[in-house]
Design a protein around this motif. Structure first.
Motif, short mmCIF file in Angstrom:
data_model
loop_
_atom_site.label_atom_id
_atom_site.label_comp_id
_atom_site.label_asym_id
_atom_site.label_seq_id
_atom_site.Cartn_x
_atom_site.Cartn_y
_atom_site.Cartn_z
N ASP A 60 0.71 -1.46 -0.25
CA ASP A 60 0.36 -0.47 0.27
C ASP A 60 0.86 1.78 -0.09
N GLY A 61 2.16 1.35 0.31
CA GLY A 61 2.96 2.39 0.27
C GLY A 61 2.39 3.28 1.34
N VAL A 62 3.25 2.52 2.63
CA VAL A 62 2.25 3.44 3.21
C VAL A 62 2.90 2.79 4.76
N LEU A 63 3.67 3.62 6.25
CA LEU A 63 4.62 3.24 6.79
C LEU A 63 3.46 3.33 7.77
N PRO A 64 3.61 1.98 8.69
CA PRO A 64 2.06 2.33 10.33
C PRO A 64 3.44 2.97 11.44
N PRO A 65 2.24 3.50 12.36
CA PRO A 65 3.21 4.41 13.07
C PRO A 65 3.40 3.84 14.79
#
Length: 402
Positions: A352-357
């Motif tokens: 998804d091209g996203v980094l979780p926090p």
């Protein structure tokens, strides 16, 4: 040498009973740690956990399996079903010995064992379930998954606590590189019962704070231990040839590199060997540190152990050299299931091209020199490094690529 592809993925965590629910809650930064409800924890010094919500085994599994299995195994069977269904795997079509199973566990079915020992003490041996002979055993998830799906390929279990969730994927990759078509692999753990809780507390690593927002703060100036949880992830690890023949597209990623090390004895004056594991995994993947887009940290939440991990990362990547995240701050550390869940998070980050926090860490300790991802961050993710350490000195590093 064939590539080891991850073509199926199942998740169960305190954030949800399936992959997409878990992922949506994770990207929302929702901390699901809370007071223990599975037993009365009022007499214990640590009273928070990450519990899998609203799980009723009879809604997901045949009734005959319920009296045979611990909750941990019931969760593992749910996840194995999901991983195989994800890419419509027909185990029977893979050949009699074409699919194996290797899972990780920290302790086996603690809750089942606690319940049956209580019967032994209070009512006598004739009241102890015959299933006690295996339901408590740390290899039980592998056995029950194999039986349920009729797999007869190479099988096993690895017990290296949190690191086990990566070690089994290294083992699965080895099997498919040796021309086995497919492995079911990963880790699901759980021990939220009085017996399991006493064992956890004996480590001295559990947070004693009662506010979920401040209990588990890795890399923070206020770090004071971790919060345990239950759940994990299982994967279909498949040779490139098998995936091509089945038309298994798209894939989640490739297990590109893996390494494990063991720390020197405490008091030896020698640095823990996590850095060697990282460097060896990158070498195995034939990539440079600059190729890594994100690190999913082990993130114990104790100042000394956090500092050792931060030093290893700075030595390999340089200060603030790579985004580092610990989404386990939302769920707690899940034992062998925790590292496997981080691999799932890494693969979904690539997808998804996203980094979780990393949630709740309002004041990272400056001494660590980390680019800590504290809010969900969009990013181009092609390569992720996942780290895990187990009690006693185990270190593991796994590289997954698109």
């Amino acid at each position: 040498m064939t590539a080891a592809l991850i073509t199926g993925l199942g998740v169960v965590s305190p954030a949800g009973l399936d992959r997409e629910t878990h992922w949506a809650e994770t990207l929302a930064g929702r901390c699901v740690i809370g007071p223990i409800t599975r037993f009365d924890a009022s007499g214990y010094s640590s009273r928070l956990a990450g519990e899998v919500p609203a799980f009723e085994a009879r809604e997901h599994l045949p009734g005959r399996l319920i009296p045979q299995t611990d909750r941990m195994t019931q969760l593992a069977l749910l996840v194995a079903d999901a991983a195989l269904a994800d890419r419509e795997v027909d185990v029977a079509a893979m050949g009699e010995f074409g699919v194996g199973v290797v899972t990780a566990s920290s302790a086996g079915g603690f809750e089942f064992g606690h319940r049956e020992l209580e019967k032994l003490w209070s009512r006598g041996p004739e009241h102890v379930s015959a299933y006690q002979s295996f339901a408590w055993f740390y290899a039980v998830n592998t056995g029950q998954i194999s039986i349920r799906h009729g797999t007869r390929g190479p099988s096993g279990v690895l017990v290296t606590e949190q690191a086990g969730g990566l070690d089994v994927l290294g083992q699965a990759r080895r099997q498919v590189r040796d021309e086995l078509p497919m492995m079911i692999s990963g880790g699901v753990d759980g021990w939220l019962c009085p017996w399991g809780w006493v064992a956890h507390q004996a480590s001295g690593h559990l947070s004693r704070r009662t506010d979920p927002r401040s209990a588990y703060l890795p890399f923070s100036v206020d770090a004071a231990g971790y919060v345990p949880g239950e759940g994990g992830a299982l994967f279909v690890v498949e040779s490139a040839e098998s995936a091509r023949a089945r038309g298994a597209r798209p894939r989640y990623g490739v297990i590109a590199g893996y390494a494990a090390t063991f720390d020197p004895p405490p008091g030896s004056g020698r640095e823990p060997s996590l850095r060697r594991a990282i460097e060896a995994a990158l070498d195995d993947a034939r990539i440079a540190p600059t190729d890594v887009d994100v690190v999913f940290a082990d993130a114990v939440g104790l100042p000394e152990l956090d500092a050792a991990e931060a030093r290893a990362l700075a030595a390999v990547f340089g200060p603030y050299g790579v985004p580092v995240t610990a989404p386990k701050t939302m769920t707690g550390r899940l034992g062998a299931g925790g590292a496997a869940l981080d691999v799932a998070n890494a693969l979904l980050s690539i997808r998804d091209g996203v980094l979780p926090p990393t949630v709740n860490v309002s004041e990272p300790a400056p001494v660590h020199e980390l680019d800590l991802v504290r809010v969900t961050r969009e990013a181009r993710v092609r390569t992720a490094l996942v780290l895990a350490r187990g009690h006693g000195g185990f270190n593991s590093a796994l590289v997954v690529t698109a």
